[in-house]
Design a protein around this motif. Structure first.
Motif, PDB file in Angstrom:
ATOM      1  N   LEU A  17      -6.117   5.752   4.900  1.00 43.21           N
ATOM      2  CA  LEU A  17      -5.470   6.593   3.894  1.00 43.21           C
ATOM      3  C   LEU A  17      -6.119   7.968   3.802  1.00 43.21           C
ATOM      4  CD1 LEU A  17      -4.767   4.095   0.983  1.00 43.21           C
ATOM      5  CD2 LEU A  17      -3.151   5.042   2.653  1.00 43.21           C
ATOM      6  N   ASN A  18      -7.406   8.053   4.103  1.00 42.30           N
ATOM      7  CA  ASN A  18      -8.098   9.336   4.074  1.00 42.30           C
ATOM      8  C   ASN A  18      -7.419  10.324   5.022  1.00 42.30           C
ATOM      9  OD1 ASN A  18     -10.039  11.185   3.313  1.00 42.30           O
ATOM     10  ND2 ASN A  18     -11.549  10.438   4.761  1.00 42.30           N
TER      11      ASN A  18
ATOM     12  N   VAL B 140       0.802  -1.223   0.000  1.00 42.51           N
ATOM     13  CA  VAL B 140       0.000   0.000   0.000  1.00 42.51           C
ATOM     14  C   VAL B 140       0.832   1.270   0.000  1.00 42.51           C
ATOM     15  CG1 VAL B 140      -1.917  -1.165   1.110  1.00 42.51           C
ATOM     16  CG2 VAL B 140      -0.277   0.082   2.507  1.00 42.51           C
TER      17      VAL B 140
ATOM     18  N   LEU C  49      -4.242  10.276   5.883  1.00 44.42           N
ATOM     19  CA  LEU C  49      -2.973  10.630   5.243  1.00 44.42           C
ATOM     20  C   LEU C  49      -3.191  11.611   4.088  1.00 44.42           C
ATOM     21  CD1 LEU C  49       0.081  10.214   5.057  1.00 44.42           C
ATOM     22  CD2 LEU C  49      -0.374   8.203   3.631  1.00 44.42           C
ATOM     23  N   ASP C  50      -4.237  11.395   3.309  1.00 39.22           N
ATOM     24  CA  ASP C  50      -4.553  12.320   2.209  1.00 39.22           C
ATOM     25  C   ASP C  50      -4.795  13.733   2.733  1.00 39.22           C
ATOM     26  OD1 ASP C  50      -4.423  10.201   0.426  1.00 39.22           O
ATOM     27  OD2 ASP C  50      -6.598   9.987   0.234  1.00 39.22           O
TER      28      ASP C  50
ATOM     29  N   LEU D 214      -8.760   0.125   4.816  1.00 46.17           N
ATOM     30  CA  LEU D 214      -7.534   0.814   4.430  1.00 46.17           C
ATOM     31  C   LEU D 214      -7.846   2.217   3.929  1.00 46.17           C
ATOM     32  CD1 LEU D 214      -4.524   0.989   3.851  1.00 46.17           C
ATOM     33  CD2 LEU D 214      -4.964  -0.185   1.672  1.00 46.17           C
ATOM     34  N   SER D 215      -8.923   2.364   3.183  1.00 44.84           N
ATOM     35  CA  SER D 215      -9.311   3.671   2.666  1.00 44.84           C
ATOM     36  C   SER D 215      -9.531   4.671   3.792  1.00 44.84           C
ATOM     37  CB  SER D 215     -10.584   3.536   1.825  1.00 44.84           C
ATOM     38  OG  SER D 215     -11.042   4.780   1.402  1.00 44.84           O
TER      39      SER D 215
ATOM     40  N   MET E 185      -2.011   3.724  -3.237  1.00 44.11           N
ATOM     41  CA  MET E 185      -2.677   4.635  -2.309  1.00 44.11           C
ATOM     42  C   MET E 185      -3.725   5.484  -3.022  1.00 44.11           C
ATOM     43  SD  MET E 185       0.019   5.812   0.615  1.00 44.11           S
ATOM     44  CE  MET E 185       0.957   6.922  -0.363  1.00 44.11           C
TER      45      MET E 185
ATOM     46  N   SER F 169      -7.864   5.332  -2.521  1.00 38.34           N
ATOM     47  CA  SER F 169      -8.586   6.564  -2.189  1.00 38.34           C
ATOM     48  C   SER F 169      -9.627   6.912  -3.253  1.00 38.34           C
ATOM     49  CB  SER F 169      -7.606   7.729  -2.018  1.00 38.34           C
ATOM     50  OG  SER F 169      -6.802   7.522  -0.883  1.00 38.34           O
TER      51      SER F 169
ATOM     52  N   GLU G 234     -12.927   5.015  -2.826  1.00 29.64           N
ATOM     53  CA  GLU G 234     -13.625   5.084  -1.548  1.00 29.64           C
ATOM     54  C   GLU G 234     -15.096   5.488  -1.688  1.00 29.64           C
ATOM     55  OE1 GLU G 234     -11.954   7.838   1.255  1.00 29.64           O
ATOM     56  OE2 GLU G 234     -12.121   9.515  -0.119  1.00 29.64           O
TER      57      GLU G 234
END
Length: 132
Positions: free
Chosen positions: A101-102, A27, A104-105, A97-98, A33, A37, A40
């Protein structure tokens, strides 16, 4: 030789033999990544993913989607129509995971000006020879 300390009940991303490290490697790539995203909000077709990602090649998109599907993060659904209609969506694990990652985004979108400024300062100091 030191034995691995990671076990299924005690995983460690710092242990090279632990599969959790493979999960991070999977990932951590830019395209993985971004694809996670992008999916999502629901299923997308290949062309829509390409438009959303902007600068991914068809080859890289296909490779990354296959790897995400292989690892159970993305589900490929062939609608069995002519012309072909294939959609990609997140699995339950992909959705979890999304969510991660949200965060992190949003961090990247909030902090990129500070990172850009630091990089410019660093490069300017190196160019002028004033670095320590």
């Amino acid at each position: 030789m030191e034995m691995s300390s990671a076990t299924p009940t005690n995983p460690s991303v710092f242990d090279p033999a632990c599969s959790s490290r493979h999960a991070l490697e999977l990932v951590a790539g830019k395209w993985a990544m971004l694809i996670i995203s992008a999916l999502e909000n629901g299923p997308m077709r290949n062309a829509a993913l390409m438009r959303k990602l902007g600068d991914v090649s068809q080859k890289m998109l296909t490779q990354t989607l296959k790897e995400l599907e292989r690892n159970g993060l993305v589900i490929r659904e062939d609608k069995g129509t002519v012309p072909p209609h294939v959609e990609y969506r997140l699995s339950d694990v992909g959705r979890s995971l999304s969510e991660a990652l949200n965060v992190l985004d949003r961090w990247a979108e909030t902090n990129f000006p500070a990172l850009d400024a630091a990089r410019e300062r660093y490069d300017a100091e190196r160019a002028s020879g004033t670095s320590a």
